[in-house]
Write a protein that holds these residues in place. Structure first.
Motif, PDB file in Angstrom:
ATOM      1  N   PRO A 282       0.895  -1.360   0.126  1.00  0.00           N
ATOM      2  CA  PRO A 282      -0.010  -0.063   0.173  1.00  0.00           C
ATOM      3  C   PRO A 282       0.896   1.385  -0.154  1.00  0.00           C
ATOM      4  CG  PRO A 282      -0.874  -1.573   1.456  1.00  0.00           C
ATOM      5  CD  PRO A 282       0.362  -1.881   1.166  1.00  0.00           C
ATOM      6  N   ASP A 285       0.644   3.250  -3.177  1.00  0.00           N
ATOM      7  CA  ASP A 285      -0.643   3.118  -3.952  1.00  0.00           C
ATOM      8  C   ASP A 285      -0.719   4.669  -4.441  1.00  0.00           C
ATOM      9  OD1 ASP A 285      -1.376   0.816  -3.167  1.00  0.00           O
ATOM     10  OD2 ASP A 285      -2.935   1.475  -1.579  1.00  0.00           O
ATOM     11  N   ARG A 292      -7.952   3.674  -3.013  1.00  0.00           N
ATOM     12  CA  ARG A 292      -8.274   2.762  -2.192  1.00  0.00           C
ATOM     13  C   ARG A 292      -9.932   2.620  -1.817  1.00  0.00           C
ATOM     14  NH1 ARG A 292      -3.734   4.336   2.223  1.00  0.00           N
ATOM     15  NH2 ARG A 292      -1.906   3.476   1.367  1.00  0.00           N
ATOM     16  N   ALA A 295     -11.879   0.423  -4.328  1.00  0.00           N
ATOM     17  CA  ALA A 295     -11.381  -0.791  -4.734  1.00  0.00           C
ATOM     18  C   ALA A 295     -12.914  -1.732  -4.544  1.00  0.00           C
ATOM     19  CB  ALA A 295     -10.537  -1.462  -3.736  1.00  0.00           C
ATOM     20  N   ASP A 353      -8.073   5.869   3.256  1.00  0.00           N
ATOM     21  CA  ASP A 353      -7.332   7.122   2.710  1.00  0.00           C
ATOM     22  C   ASP A 353      -6.910   8.167   3.972  1.00  0.00           C
ATOM     23  OD1 ASP A 353      -7.696   6.529   0.175  1.00  0.00           O
ATOM     24  OD2 ASP A 353      -9.847   6.922   0.211  1.00  0.00           O
ATOM     25  N   LEU A 364      -5.056  -5.092   3.682  1.00  0.00           N
ATOM     26  CA  LEU A 364      -5.281  -4.442   2.344  1.00  0.00           C
ATOM     27  C   LEU A 364      -4.156  -5.258   1.370  1.00  0.00           C
ATOM     28  CD1 LEU A 364      -6.406  -2.601   0.100  1.00  0.00           C
ATOM     29  CD2 LEU A 364      -4.806  -0.768   0.854  1.00  0.00           C
ATOM     30  N   ALA A 403      -7.106  -3.828  -8.348  1.00  0.00           N
ATOM     31  CA  ALA A 403      -7.928  -3.430  -7.415  1.00  0.00           C
ATOM     32  C   ALA A 403      -9.397  -3.289  -7.739  1.00  0.00           C
ATOM     33  CB  ALA A 403      -7.317  -2.047  -6.930  1.00  0.00           C
TER      34      ALA A 403
END
Length: 460
Positions: A282, A285, A292, A295, A353, A364, A403
């Motif tokens: 992550p 990302d 995220r 997803a 987030d 994750l 994702a």
């Protein structure tokens, strides 16, 4: 590409049909009759009674949506990719049959490091941009990935590769030699020019196997390992009683010199697969443009899809009507909609987030690795990329598309796996649900667990 910055979204409406970009790209979704026929051994639905029975049993869109087919997606690049029905899979000559002698799925985690090889551990650590304060914890635990694969391929034994563990070493046998720089390799590819080599001790009589590496001064990682050499190593350590073997590595990998990176590859006929978990960290990302909050299952959010289309300079207004954008129909409101309960579970957890916990980020990372590992092993069972539904066997053109894809198998690919493993559908779902309930701090598994419960309720 998705929106460049994450934004708060209520996910008020979900999309169950392909976006309008699918038509522009040339993708034609197989109609309902073809999707029903694709689940049968004959490849057809021969009678009106059978047709009605099949339609009655066909899950609605709120359980198995169509592929999204957004700009840059695999099906947008290759919209005419051939379908693989259950019948086509059954008749595939190259497919390995599960036999009493070969029915075990083996798994091995990242290679150990002998003394003097600790420096290669830094190669698996991403370059972190200034200002990034998140910590995603350690690499996914081997035992967790093994447990997930055991549930996903319920019906067959899924085991760790017997000890001793493969390891990178500087203690190389005299008979060992680096990968051949000229000619053809084990899979028929032309070998790359000589490059720095790591030695992988497979504990086999043939000695150590050379794994080419390359430095990437401007990349997200300082070094990458060659995927083809890792596949050669997997072939070397494949047990005689193995149906398939999956090797998981921590390092970033590349297949060809022109590749930026790869996340995995399977050679089903050879019964081997390799997956890298590096790009699923992550911490990367923001660099990779991963949002995220959208997803799976929130990847089917209408607002998000419109923003993706707008970001790709596609006329989002074309996608704002009913064509390609659909919510749960009145008929579907009589039962719990799996996608909606999955979304509720996803949204019920703290945002990923805004100051996510280390545990949430670790979940994750684990979810991403598990999904790709199950996908690559699916190829070892002879399953091709899915074009019928949003499905864990879909092809993917990027980590962003990856994702967005679900962890479940569509009805067609599920039929293949149940046939290959001999598993009962309900028992398989229950095994997966048990895993998800043990990892409900992870958004993917919380959502998947809710989706499974709805599917089990619908079948009662």
């Amino acid at each position: 590409m998705p929106p460049s910055k994450p934004s708060s979204c209520s996910h008020g409406k979900l999309v169950f049909s392909p976006s309008s970009h699918a038509t522009k790209a040339g993708y034609k979704e197989p109609n309902l009759a073809k999707r029903i026929a694709a689940t049968t051994a004959r490849g057809t639905v021969v009678s009106q009674t059978a047709k009605k029975s099949s339609v009655d049993k066909t899950p609605n869109r709120s359980a198995f949506p169509a592929p999204l087919v957004l700009p840059g997606d695999e099906l947008a690049w290759d919209p005419s990719y051939p379908c693989q029905s259950f019948r086509a899979w059954s008749q595939l000559k190259e497919r390995n049959a599960v036999t009493p002698e070969r029915r075990t799925v083996y798994f091995t985690g990242p290679p150990d490091l002998d003394s003097g090889m600790e420096y290669t551990r830094k190669w698996s650590q991403p370059r972190i941009k200034r200002g990034v304060k998140e910590k995603a914890g350690g690499f996914p635990k081997t035992g967790d990935v093994l447990s997930y694969l055991g549930a996903f391929y319920h019906g067959l034994p899924v085991k760790m590769l017997p000890a001793p563990q493969i390891c990178f070493t500087s203690d190389v046998d005299d008979d060992s030699s680096p990968p051949t720089p000229q000619g053809k390799g084990a899979r028929g590819e032309t070998a790359a020019p000589p490059s720095p080599t790591l030695w992988l001790n497979t504990h086999k009589p043939t000695g150590c196997i050379g794994i080419r590496t390359r430095a990437t001064p401007k990349g997200d990682f300082s070094h990458q390992l060659n995927l083809n050499d890792l596949l050669d190593a997997a072939t070397e350590i494949l047990p005689d009683d193995a149906y398939a073997l999956l090797v998981l590595v921590e390092h970033d990998i590349y297949e060809d010199e022109d590749d930026d990176f790869a996340c995995g590859r399977a050679y089903g006929g050879s019964r081997i697969a390799v997956v890298s978990g590096a790009r699923y960290n992550p911490i990367l990302d923001a660099t990779q443009g991963l949002e995220r909050g959208h997803a799976w299952p929130a990847s089917h959010c209408e607002r998000y899809l419109q923003s993706c289309l707008a970001a790709a300079e596609v006329d989002a207004e074309d996608d704002g009507g009913d064509a390609g954008m659909s919510d749960v129909s009145d008929e579907e409101n009589t039962v719990v909609a799996p996608m909606h309960v999955a979304l509720s579970a996803h949204a019920s957890l703290p945002s990923l987030d805004s100051n996510p916990s280390v545990k949430a980020l670790s979940g994750l990372w684990l979810g991403r690795v598990c999904r790709t590992a199950s996908h690559e092993l699916g190829h070892c069972f002879g399953i091709d990329h899915c074009v019928y539904y949003a499905c864990s066997m879909q092809g993917t053109a990027s980590v962003v598309e990856d994702a967005r894809q679900p962890p479940y198998l569509c009805p067609i690919d599920l039929a293949k796996i149940l046939k290959a493993t001999g598993a009962d559908q309900k028992e398989r779902y229950e095994a997966l649900l048990a895993f998800c309930e043990g990892h409900e701090e992870a958004h993917l598994f919380a959502a998947y667990g809710a989706w499974i419960r709805a599917r089990l309720d619908a079948d009662r």
